[in-house]
Write an enzyme that holds these catalytic residues in place. Structure first.
Site, PDB file in Angstrom:
ATOM      1  N   PRO A 109       0.818  -1.192   0.000  1.00 24.07           N
ATOM      2  CA  PRO A 109       0.000   0.000   0.000  1.00 24.07           C
ATOM      3  C   PRO A 109       0.862   1.256   0.000  1.00 24.07           C
ATOM      4  O   PRO A 109       1.713   1.443   0.868  1.00 24.07           O
ATOM      5  CB  PRO A 109      -0.813  -0.110   1.294  1.00 24.07           C
ATOM      6  N   GLU A 110       0.640   2.075  -0.979  1.00 19.50           N
ATOM      7  CA  GLU A 110       1.260   3.393  -1.013  1.00 19.50           C
ATOM      8  C   GLU A 110       0.153   4.394  -0.698  1.00 19.50           C
ATOM      9  O   GLU A 110      -0.935   4.000  -0.288  1.00 19.50           O
ATOM     10  CB  GLU A 110       1.915   3.627  -2.387  1.00 19.50           C
ATOM     11  N   ARG A 142       2.207 -10.632   5.615  1.00 15.71           N
ATOM     12  CA  ARG A 142       3.650 -10.446   5.874  1.00 15.71           C
ATOM     13  C   ARG A 142       3.948  -9.773   7.201  1.00 15.71           C
ATOM     14  O   ARG A 142       5.107  -9.683   7.596  1.00 15.71           O
ATOM     15  CB  ARG A 142       4.289  -9.669   4.707  1.00 15.71           C
ATOM     16  N   HIS A 188      -4.117 -14.745   9.370  1.00 10.63           N
ATOM     17  CA  HIS A 188      -3.520 -13.414   9.243  1.00 10.63           C
ATOM     18  C   HIS A 188      -4.487 -12.269   9.526  1.00 10.63           C
ATOM     19  O   HIS A 188      -4.186 -11.129   9.213  1.00 10.63           O
ATOM     20  CB  HIS A 188      -2.858 -13.205   7.868  1.00 10.63           C
ATOM     21  N   ARG A 209      21.478  15.416  -2.697  1.00 10.22           N
ATOM     22  CA  ARG A 209      21.218  13.997  -2.969  1.00 10.22           C
ATOM     23  C   ARG A 209      21.818  13.654  -4.327  1.00 10.22           C
ATOM     24  O   ARG A 209      21.246  13.981  -5.360  1.00 10.22           O
ATOM     25  CB  ARG A 209      19.709  13.701  -2.933  1.00 10.22           C
TER      26      ARG A 209
END
Length: 290
Positions: A2-3, A122, A104, A165
């Site tokens: 999920p973003e 997970r 789960h 960066r």
DNA sequence: ACCCCGACCTGAGGGC
DNA sequence: TGCCCTCAGGTCGGGG
């Protein structure tokens, strides 16, 4: 998994059932996911006063001065179930009838009318209870960069964040100190939309391209939210339906397939131990990178 | 400060 | 059928 779009989709689906409601029954069935679970008794009986998103976290403000933070990790999803079948007065938001708990199912939050179950194979998700007054100073939230859909995220903000960066742009876009909510899928899709090569040195991106990329990030996330997010494996909207944005991926998961714009085969490589997909023609190496 | 890499955990899919 | 390897949407913490 999920973003930002998947978290936002989840939050919008949960909100009508959580906000203003008392958590009559709370069960944290796993002792820990990424972090130890809160004590259920410290959440149960509280009313949810607000539900907001910050980055990929959902923040439920409780009426006792605490905030329940929730994160979906890589494979987390919420499902909404009717508490019973006499819910004529409940807006039929869910087609899911109550079923036995599944493998789960690590957390259950129930109000008078619905039961919300959190499933996460997970176990990279998290539930954390913290004081509301100081929650933005919590280590999980303190160093987060701007929200990509907020007015304070634009080309100038991105340009400033990329300073110093030197590494490849795509992993830097996934750094939550630069901008939050952008993960492996949406970084790739936004870079395609902006026509920028994922290996462009981040600090080499000039103001013009930063503005174009900021726009592309915002547009990509907005479109993804509108289609219910992306379902690859585990993610589901809380009504049980898949998201649909994966049907419109331009590059993610498309290695070897023709680019929809120029038919050049989509390329795949590894950056920071994550797969990157891009079109070698539509996303040329930019020099000077204005 | 940046950057790289391993760790956390389970399941699916491919090759043999 | 089974085994073994690789890979998967995220994030933290340790080390260089």
């Amino acid at each position: 998994m999920p973003e930002l779009p998947e978290v936002e989709t989840t939050l919008r689906a949960l909100s009508p059932h959580l906000v203003g409601q008392v958590l009559q029954r709370v069960d944290f069935r796993a002792p820990k996911l990424r972090l130890p679970m809160p004590v259920a008794a410290d959440v149960q009986g509280r009313r949810v006063e607000a539900l907001e998103r910050r980055a990929k976290y959902m923040l439920a403000t409780l009426n006792d001065g605490q905030t329940l933070l929730m994160h979906l990790g890589m494979s987390g999803r919420f499902s909404i179930f009717y508490q019973n079948d006499t819910s004529d007065t409940v807006t039929p938001i869910s087609r899911l009838a109550p079923t036995p708990l599944a493998t789960h199912d690590h957390a259950v939050l129930a109000t008078d009318t619905v039961e919300m179950r959190y499933n996460d194979p997970r176990r990279f998700g998290m539930f954390v209870l913290m004081p509301t007054a100081t929650r933005l100073n919590h280590p999980l939230l303190a160093d987060l960069g701007p929200e990509p859909l907020s007015p304070d995220f634009d080309g100038n903000a991105l340009h400033a964040a990329l300073r110093g960066r030197r590494t490849a742009l795509k992993p830097v876009l996934m750094d939550a100190r630069v901008v939050v909510g952008v993960g492996n899928i949406y970084a790739a899709e936004a870079l395609f939309a902006a026509g920028i090569h994922p290996e462009t040195p981040a600090e080499a991106l000039g103001p013009t391209l930063c503005a174009r990329l900021a726009d592309a990030i915002r547009a990509t996330l907005t479109r993804a939210i509108a289609t219910g997010g992306s379902t690859l494996r585990d993610y589901r909207q809380p009504n049980g339906e898949a998201g649909h944005f994966q049907d419109t991926f331009a590059v993610y998961g498309h290695a070897g397939k023709p680019c929809r714009v120029c038919a050049t085969p989509i390329a795949q490589m590894t950056q920071a131990q994550r797969s990157t997909f891009f079109c070698p023609h539509c996303q040329p190496h930019t020099q000077g990178a204005r």
